[in-house]
Design a protein around this motif. Structure first.
Motif, PDB file in Angstrom:
ATOM      1  N   GLU A  45     -23.050 -40.976 -50.747  1.00 11.78           N
ATOM      2  CA  GLU A  45     -24.235 -41.668 -50.338  1.00 11.78           C
ATOM      3  C   GLU A  45     -23.693 -42.269 -48.912  1.00 11.78           C
ATOM      4  O   GLU A  45     -24.189 -42.205 -47.946  1.00 11.78           O
ATOM      5  N   TYR A  46     -22.460 -42.889 -49.018  1.00 11.43           N
ATOM      6  CA  TYR A  46     -21.628 -43.282 -47.627  1.00 11.43           C
ATOM      7  C   TYR A  46     -21.646 -42.110 -46.402  1.00 11.43           C
ATOM      8  O   TYR A  46     -22.181 -42.469 -45.583  1.00 11.43           O
ATOM      9  N   GLN A  47     -21.586 -40.942 -46.716  1.00 12.19           N
ATOM     10  CA  GLN A  47     -21.235 -39.794 -45.821  1.00 12.19           C
ATOM     11  C   GLN A  47     -22.812 -39.595 -45.278  1.00 12.19           C
ATOM     12  O   GLN A  47     -23.037 -39.347 -44.049  1.00 12.19           O
ATOM     13  N   ILE A  48     -23.687 -39.544 -46.502  1.00 13.52           N
ATOM     14  CA  ILE A  48     -24.964 -39.311 -45.880  1.00 13.52           C
ATOM     15  C   ILE A  48     -25.379 -40.273 -44.805  1.00 13.52           C
ATOM     16  O   ILE A  48     -26.147 -40.071 -43.903  1.00 13.52           O
ATOM     17  N   LEU A  64     -31.783 -37.128 -44.318  1.00 10.60           N
ATOM     18  CA  LEU A  64     -30.892 -36.062 -43.503  1.00 10.60           C
ATOM     19  C   LEU A  64     -32.168 -35.086 -42.788  1.00 10.60           C
ATOM     20  O   LEU A  64     -31.756 -35.039 -41.316  1.00 10.60           O
ATOM     21  N   TRP A  65     -33.268 -34.632 -43.281  1.00 12.80           N
ATOM     22  CA  TRP A  65     -34.087 -33.595 -42.614  1.00 12.80           C
ATOM     23  C   TRP A  65     -34.946 -34.339 -41.594  1.00 12.80           C
ATOM     24  O   TRP A  65     -34.859 -33.806 -40.661  1.00 12.80           O
ATOM     25  N   TRP A  66     -35.360 -35.244 -42.058  1.00 12.67           N
ATOM     26  CA  TRP A  66     -36.312 -36.206 -41.119  1.00 12.67           C
ATOM     27  C   TRP A  66     -35.160 -36.717 -39.809  1.00 12.67           C
ATOM     28  O   TRP A  66     -35.780 -36.260 -38.631  1.00 12.67           O
ATOM     29  N   LEU A  70     -25.823 -25.766 -38.622  1.00 12.71           N
ATOM     30  CA  LEU A  70     -26.003 -27.117 -38.622  1.00 12.71           C
ATOM     31  C   LEU A  70     -26.720 -27.725 -39.984  1.00 12.71           C
ATOM     32  O   LEU A  70     -26.344 -28.837 -40.856  1.00 12.71           O
ATOM     33  N   PHE A  71     -27.963 -26.949 -40.169  1.00  8.12           N
ATOM     34  CA  PHE A  71     -28.846 -27.308 -41.501  1.00  8.12           C
ATOM     35  C   PHE A  71     -28.181 -27.014 -42.499  1.00  8.12           C
ATOM     36  O   PHE A  71     -28.080 -27.629 -43.603  1.00  8.12           O
ATOM     37  N   GLY A  72     -27.248 -25.823 -42.517  1.00  8.28           N
ATOM     38  CA  GLY A  72     -26.494 -25.688 -43.758  1.00  8.28           C
ATOM     39  C   GLY A  72     -25.384 -26.690 -44.217  1.00  8.28           C
ATOM     40  O   GLY A  72     -25.199 -27.192 -45.404  1.00  8.28           O
ATOM     41  N   ILE A  73     -24.628 -27.231 -42.924  1.00 11.08           N
ATOM     42  CA  ILE A  73     -23.752 -28.283 -43.393  1.00 11.08           C
ATOM     43  C   ILE A  73     -24.529 -29.471 -43.885  1.00 11.08           C
ATOM     44  O   ILE A  73     -24.071 -30.251 -44.829  1.00 11.08           O
ATOM     45  N   LEU A  74     -25.607 -29.770 -43.177  1.00  9.65           N
ATOM     46  CA  LEU A  74     -26.499 -30.788 -43.969  1.00  9.65           C
ATOM     47  C   LEU A  74     -26.843 -30.814 -45.131  1.00  9.65           C
ATOM     48  O   LEU A  74     -26.532 -31.732 -46.129  1.00  9.65           O
ATOM     49  N   TRP A  75     -27.166 -29.813 -45.503  1.00  9.51           N
ATOM     50  CA  TRP A  75     -27.432 -29.502 -46.905  1.00  9.51           C
ATOM     51  C   TRP A  75     -26.213 -29.645 -48.006  1.00  9.51           C
ATOM     52  O   TRP A  75     -26.561 -30.089 -49.171  1.00  9.51           O
ATOM     53  N   LEU A  76     -25.258 -28.875 -47.591  1.00  8.52           N
ATOM     54  CA  LEU A  76     -24.016 -29.149 -48.272  1.00  8.52           C
ATOM     55  C   LEU A  76     -23.755 -30.839 -48.506  1.00  8.52           C
ATOM     56  O   LEU A  76     -23.536 -31.391 -49.598  1.00  8.52           O
TER      57      LEU A  76
END
Lengths: 346, 297
Positions: free
Chosen positions: A31-34, A172-174, A18-24
């Protein structure tokens, strides 16, 4: 290898993925996807904590927007710098201790949750004296009262002007760490003796009482924990949108959460997660229905508000024809997934 | 404060209170029979107001045709609401029924928003109601006088139906016990539909008068009056028709007088009703005239 060990490894592995995907997405996403990913995480936090009262305890609580508001304002007031506050509060200056305090983001989030919990504690006495429809209307009323207070107490909330120019701390991390933390805490609570008592109250309060369960104590516990995470999510939301005002957190927000947990499956954390993801992502995808369309020769002009009509219809259709929602009361488990997979390969 | 201003405010309070009362009757009747807060009840005010507007502006009907027509149409919509949103859930858990009610309320509001648009419409006030007269130095709009009178007339009509007709007897029976009512050969669904018809028509009458009092009609106009009328019904004792009207009067008067005596409290006006609700539930959950309701399964 024991089952617990296997589940632990699989859980850790899926977190890493999950965090790998978030990092990608963080590195290469738009910006929209984030933004959508952040929304999904905040809604997961909100829906999972809301589900604790509505789904697990079976009490129709309609005031999470009150706790989100309280959390958002608390956290925003704590992270703004004193000069910013002085500039924002033009009608009435901010009252003393708040006007000079500035704390790091993570402390403000904890404070947001704590303040929401304190409010929840005081409101829980009238709320849990009643049940059913009355409980719904009292919590709904509490949401209204908080909105009125936000408009009226100008020296604390800046009234209808709201607070502007918050730093976009939420990333995303928070948002995802808090979402996962919420899921773990609430899931552990549900699977403890407290959680079983809450489910007993949902099924039959009198029978639960006869078995020695104190409904008030357990309902209040669920309510406070739910309020805490709603408050934290409110803080996240404030620093995601960066502008908050009383009009942002109306009953409408509660309605959205209700759709999420009903469609996902009342009483299931997995359902709440699926519902929140569908809502945050599908809500964006459904913007199509509000934009102008051309079907062959027919031109349909954009209809603003059409999404809400669809949402209401979805809610009613689900509650009337498919009351169990997507997952019912079942939870996701590795046993289930592996069982499905091996069945497929056999 | 002079006596004059006080009397002025008093008349305002009575007229606002009677509107709350009219809407509260519908809540109390539906609650008495189905044990359900009909969240969509407040939105029927909006439906009635729009129907009345379109009757006058689009079909250029005179007001004395358009208003009763709006009331009838809203009554029918009330029955449809029961058939679509509540009837399929008669045997479902209560929480599902409530969620369905909330969904229905949002559906009505947003359908109105999509079809009509969010821009507030001005309500055409007939001269009879808009006229202002002067009694002993107080200037009163005729509407302010008519509203409580109309409310009382409707109340007595309703009391006659409930206590002196066969349908009324069936309604009272249904509010005590479903099974026994069925055993007596009463068609329960028809009785419930009739209850919705009555309650919705009264809400529509309240909605038309509300729109004349505050002539800005928008898709969300019914939300706050709806909530307050429900509080009025709880205050008077839910399930009790006279109590609903009494609760409405008390709440309306209380709100107006609060603002009159303490103008600085004006912005807290919407919170006042909920404070009352919490106090009533804490200290006298059955309300002023209510008797404890039996829980129906």
């Amino acid at each position: 290898m024991t089952k617990t060990r296997r589940n632990l490894i699989l859980n850790c592995a899926s977190l890493v993925v999950l965090f790998g995907i978030l990092w990608l997405f963080q590195e290469y996403g738009t910006e929209y996807q984030i933004r959508i990913l952040n929304n999904i995480a905040v809604f997961i936090t909100l829906a999972v904590s809301y589900n604790l009262v509505n789904g697990i305890c079976g009490q129709l609580h309609l005031g999470p927007n009150a706790f989100i508001t309280i959390g958002a304002y608390t956290s925003a007031l704590l992270t703004m710098s004193p000069t910013e506050k002085q500039m924002s509060f033009i009608i009435k200056p901010l009252i003393w201790p708040l006007s000079v305090i500035q704390v790091p983001f993570w402390i403000s989030l904890i404070m947001a949750g704590t303040v929401a919990t304190v409010f929840a504690f005081f409101i829980s006495f009238p709320v849990f004296r009643v049940r059913g429809d009355y409980l719904a209307i009292v919590t709904l009323g509490f949401g209204e009262v908080v909105r009125v207070l936000c408009n009226a107490l100008q020296s604390v909330t800046n009234g209808p002007l709201g607070l502007k120019g918050l730093k976009p701390y939420t990333n995303l991390w928070w948002s995802w760490s808090i979402a996962i933390f919420t899921i773990i805490v609430i899931q552990r609570l549900i699977n403890s003796s407290w959680g079983r008592a809450m489910k007993a109250i949902r099924e039959n309060e009198i029978a639960a009482q006869a078995m020695g369960v104190d409904p008030f104590k357990h309902l209040m516990m669920a309510f406070l924990i739910s309020a805490f995470f709603s408050g934290v999510a409110g803080g996240l939301l404030a620093h995601l949108i960066t502008t908050i005002s009383p009009t942002l957190f109306t009953f409408f927000l509660t309605f959205n959460l209700l759709i999420i947990i009903v469609v996902g499956g009342l009483g299931s954390t997995t359902g709440a997660v699926i519902g929140a993801t569908l809502f945050a992502w599908g809500g964006e995808a459904l913007r199509v229905v509000e934009s102008p369309m051309d079907i062959g020769p027919i031109h349909i002009p954009g209809i603003p508000g059409m999404r809400m009509v669809l949402f209401s219809v979805i809610l009613m259709v689900v509650i009337i024809f498919a009351r169990r929602g997507i997952t019912g009361r079942n939870e996701f488990s590795w046993d289930w997934l592996l069982g499905k997979l091996s069945f497929g390969s056999r | 404060m002079t006596t004059k201003i006080f009397l002025q405010q008093l008349s305002n309070g009575i007229s606002l209170g009677s509107l709350y009362g009219l809407v509260a009757i519908g809540y109390t009747m539906v609650y008495g029979i189905l044990r359900l807060i009909n969240f969509a009840h407040g939105d029927l005010l909006m439906v009635a107001a729009y129907t009345a507007i379109y009757g006058i502006t689009l079909f250029s009907l005179p007001w004395y045709v358009s208003f009763p027509l709006a009331i009838i149409i809203t009554g029918i919509i009330g029955i449809l609401l029961d058939k679509c949103a509540y009837k399929p859930l008669r045997d479902a858990p209560r929480i599902s029924l409530l969620i369905s009610a909330i969904g229905a309320s949002f559906l009505l509001e947003n359908l109105a928003l999509v079809i009509i648009g969010g821009v507030p419409k001005a309500f055409p006030r007939p001269e009879v109601f808009a006229k202002v007269i002067e009694i002993g130095g107080i200037r009163i709009q005729m509407l302010t006088i008519y509203t409580p009178i109309i409310t009382l007339i409707l109340l007595f009509g309703l009391l006659y139906i409930v206590f002196h007709t066969k349908v009324g007897k069936a309604m009272r029976a249904a509010s005590v016990d479903f099974e026994t009512t069925r055993l007596m050969g009463i068609d329960l669904d028809r009785i419930i539909a009739f209850t919705f018809l009555l309650g919705s028509s009264l809400a529509a009458a309240g909605g038309v008068m509300w729109a004349m009092k505050y002539p800005q009609v928008n898709p969300f106009m019914g939300v706050i009056p709806g909530l307050k009328a429900f509080i009025a019904a709880v205050l008077g004792g839910i399930g009790n028709i006279v109590g609903a009207v009494l609760g409405g009067f008390l709440l309306g008067l209380g709100e107006i007088l609060l603002v009159a005596f303490m103008p600085e409290m004006a912005q807290y006006r919407d919170a006042f009703a909920f404070a009352i609700l919490i106090l009533v539930l804490l200290f006298r959950p059955t309300g002023i005239m209510g008797e404890p309701l039996v829980d129906k399964t």
